[in-house]
Design an enzyme around this catalytic site. Structure first.
Site, PDB file in Angstrom:
ATOM      1  N   GLU A 154       0.989  -1.181   0.036  1.00  0.00           N
ATOM      2  CA  GLU A 154       0.139  -0.142  -0.063  1.00  0.00           C
ATOM      3  C   GLU A 154       0.789   1.388  -0.012  1.00  0.00           C
ATOM      4  OE1 GLU A 154      -2.901   0.422  -0.459  1.00  0.00           O
ATOM      5  OE2 GLU A 154      -4.084  -1.281  -0.099  1.00  0.00           O
TER       6      GLU A 154
ATOM      7  N   SER B 129     -28.851 -27.155  51.945  1.00  0.00           N
ATOM      8  CA  SER B 129     -27.967 -28.090  52.647  1.00  0.00           C
ATOM      9  C   SER B 129     -26.454 -28.023  52.082  1.00  0.00           C
ATOM     10  CB  SER B 129     -28.743 -29.477  52.662  1.00  0.00           C
ATOM     11  OG  SER B 129     -29.675 -29.623  52.893  1.00  0.00           O
TER      12      SER B 129
END
Length: 719
Positions: A83, A342
């Site tokens: 680029e 429990s």
């Protein structure tokens, strides 16, 4: 310096000052737009980088902020070469590239190349413009501004985060995650080359829609790199022969509630990597999705899977279905404060072992008992009299647990939990805490139970990888945690299919008061699995238990896990000691005439405390506590040598249990009276052998055993 040179210097200086003034005025009149005006997005990933859940930014765009150092070096090299080879040398515009582009436009009558530098591309991304001469001039001005205000690496970073990759994906990090399920730092050369070319025409080059064209353009980049001698010809040929391989998306968000939590906790982090195992999380989500149809309406479920060694969360499911509004899928039940039922009992017994109040076979009293104004009841409203500590824990009897808690005191229990940084929600320490009269979360319970495989020590659980060694805090001693593990791992699994992987699992269930919360937490040497089932709005589910709703899910989750790689060894200090009933002391310290029954108990350093009275004090003689002896006399119960009451009872099933025909087909029936012939009935009709055929019945079903004129019935539910 002569006059001529002075005039030239003055002109140059004046020109420079004028240019600076012009730039300053232009900056004031036409300032740079905000670089990330809609903000970044956030992605939450698994431990290997795959996306669990992705959050778009204000515009719904997925962009995950990254830096040059967090991107594949090959991608950076390929990008700059393809680029903008002179990126680090030009002032934002490349005049030669612009002249070339203008010449091509004039000759061909259309744009052949834009002549844009990376800086100019960033300028267009932060301020889109029409492709006209005026638009190009504005783009050039923005490029000059960018170079004025930012360093080259900052501008390159902007490109990495803003480049379009098709649809609502922006930035190389988001592209790498969505296309290849990996961070941009881990891109291979072919993946990097594809992501270099894709921003040029994101829609046309999309590899999922146009794989042939995408491959052609990728190869164009690779051959350009070969021409620049960045890639060898041999490597280029190998790379260009490869097809494009994309990651297969799961099609749904995984661990969505965990992801939402982490996004809130870490607002400045835009890529949040977790400890979650992607494949396990997917299997867990599918398991709960299949389970949803078997649960009552408006019922949700939550589950945690923990790696015991590191304390890492491997799977986190906060609701059965995030998108199911009827099941309150938006509520994270891993973190919700609920009654634990429990599930605290094992730690009451463990602290009792540590304090020398009981050993594993200490005689406890399961009889109607008032502890001041508190009168606990068992879930089935029945009592069995004399019972050992290990049996009381395995049967989850309420009165014996409160008997032990009363002896060690609720205040001492509360203090130990606080010191281990276990958070319970209640105003004042009291006995009801032992049966669920408090609030806690699945997260906290998982921390507690993991300690049973970690020598009794508690440490924080992690959903974010941590390289630092975590502080540990003792909850139980190594000896008592092993003793609790030993007891809980001897409990038979619920009636279900045979697990695919057999492992030693210490597990406990819990059902909260009013049948609002159902729990099952299991610990193997390597893993902890915690499950909650219930309605998030706390409406009750009458007739269900933790053992019937949560435990089957927990065992199914264990089946998803790899085999455990080690065992828990009995620690030094645990001794197997011969003790006597009813006194509870060692055989060697008991007169033979007072040793009615001999047992072997696990003790800590051979300490054998005498039997507890319900009041919490020790019995001073080797005999039954007075209250227990009187209750058993009234009930005409004589305690046998195997600690089973002589009163007729069916073994293996009990009232309130639920069975599913797709999990079990039959149950072998037996009673505690092994020497007596038994007649069996189902729904009060005789059956000719001691096998309960589940497939023949549906709904409420009565199972009856009779010996002579004595009968007992248990009512179960078949689905």
């Amino acid at each position: 310096m002569n006059l001529h040179h002075k005039r030239i210097s003055a002109v140059v200086l004046s020109t420079a000052v004028l240019m600076l003034l012009c730039i300053a005025v232009l900056n004031a009149v036409c300032p740079l737009p905000k670089i990330y005006k809609d903000g970044p997005s956030t992605v939450v990933t698994s431990n290997d980088g795959r996306i669990l859940r992705s959050f778009g930014n204000a515009k719904g765009v997925h962009r995950y902020q990254t830096a040059v150092s967090n991107v594949s070096p090959f991608y950076i090299t390929a990008l700059l070469d393809y680029e903008d080879r002179y990126f680090y040398y030009h002032p934002g515009i490349n005049i030669f590239s612009l002249l070339r582009a203008g010449y091509q436009w004039a000759i061909n009558g259309k744009i052949i190349s834009g002549g844009s530098t990376i800086t100019m591309q960033v300028a267009r991304l932060i301020e889109p413009h029409p492709r006209t001469i005026l638009g190009k001039l504005r783009q050039i001005w923005r490029a000059v501004q960018l170079e004025w205000y930012f360093s080259k690496n900052e501008i390159l970073t902007m490109y990495l985060n803003l480049a379009p990759f098709g649809g609502n994906i922006e930035g190389v990090e988001a592209a790498a995650r969505h296309l290849f399920s990996k961070p941009a730092k881990s891109l291979n050369k072919n993946e990097a080359a594809l992501l270099v070319i894709l921003p040029q025409k994101p829609s046309a080059y999309r590899p999922d829609r146009h794989p042939t064209l995408a491959k052609k353009m990728r190869n164009k980049v690779l051959r350009r790199l070969n021409a620049r001698r960045i890639l060898s010809t041999q490597e280029t040929n190998l790379l260009t022969d490869e097809d494009i391989f994309l990651a297969q998306p799961s099609g749904k968000a995984l661990a969505p509630l965990l992801s939402r939590l982490l996004k809130h906790q870490f607002p400045e982090h835009h890529v949040i990597q977790t400890t979650v195992d992607y494949d396990l999380q997917l299997r867990l989500a599918n398991l709960l999705s299949r389970t949803a149809g078997k649960l009552p309406p408006k019922t949700s479920a939550a589950a945690l899977v923990i790696n015991n060694k590191q304390g890492n969360v491997l799977a986190y499911q906060g609701a059965i279905d995030f998108f199911d509004a009827d099941r309150f899928g938006h509520v994270d039940m891993v973190r919700a404060i609920r009654s634990p039922g429990s599930t605290l009992k094992p730690f009451i017994y463990g602290l009792g072992f540590d304090q020398g109040v009981i050993h594993t076979e200490s005689l406890l009293s399961d009889i109607p008992t008032a502890f001041g104004n508190y009168k606990p009841q068992n879930l089935n409203r029945r009592f069995i009299g004399a019972v050992s500590a290990s049996t009381a824990l395995k049967k989850s009897l309420n009165v014996p647990a409160i008997q032990v808690l009363n002896s060690i005191t609720p205040e001492a229990f509360d203090t130990r939990l606080k010191e281990a940084r276990i958070h319970l929600r209640h105003k004042k320490s009291n006995l009801s805490v032992g049966l669920g009269g408090t609030g806690t979360s699945l997260w906290e319970l998982a921390k507690m139970y993991r300690s049973l495989a970690a020598t009794g020590n508690v440490s924080d659980l992690h959903v974010i990888p941590s390289s630092t060694e975590q502080a540990t805090r003792p909850l139980l001693s190594e000896q008592s945690s092993w003793m609790v593990f030993s007891i809980l791992s001897s409990i038979s699994a619920p009636d279900r299919i045979i697990p695919s992987t057999r492992r030693k699992i210490a597990w406990k269930t819990g059902t909260s008061y009013g049948y609002r919360d159902f729990w099952s937490i299991g610990v193997s040497p390597d893993y902890t699995v915690a499950v909650w089932v219930g309605r998030p709005d706390a409406t009750p589910l009458i007739g269900f238990l933790g053992a019937t709703l949560a435990a089957p899910i927990m065992f199914d989750i264990f089946d998803l896990l790899p085999r455990d790689t080690h065992n828990l060894r009995m620690p030094d200090g645990v001794e197997k000691t011969r003790i006597c009933w009813p006194g509870g002391r060692a055989f060697s310290a008991t007169a033979p005439s007072l040793c009615q029954t001999q047992k072997y108990a696990y003790t800590i350093r051979g300490i054998t405390p005498p039997t507890l009275q319900s009041s919490g004090y020790f019995v001073t003689t080797d005999s039954l506590p007075d209250s227990l002896r009187e209750w058993q006399r009234q009930q005409q119960i004589v305690t046998a040598h195997d600690n089973a009451p002589s009163k007729l009872a069916i073994i293996g099933i009990r009232t309130g249990q639920h069975y599913f025909q797709d999990q079990i087909t039959s149950i072998s029936l037996s009673t505690n009276q092994h020497s007596q012939p038994v007649k069996w009935y189902v729904n009060y009709a005789p059956i000719h052998n001691a096998t309960f055929d589940i497939n023949k019945y549906l709904g409420e079903t009565a199972v009856t055993a009779c010996i002579k004129d004595t009968c007992v019935t248990e009512t179960v539910y078949i689905h």
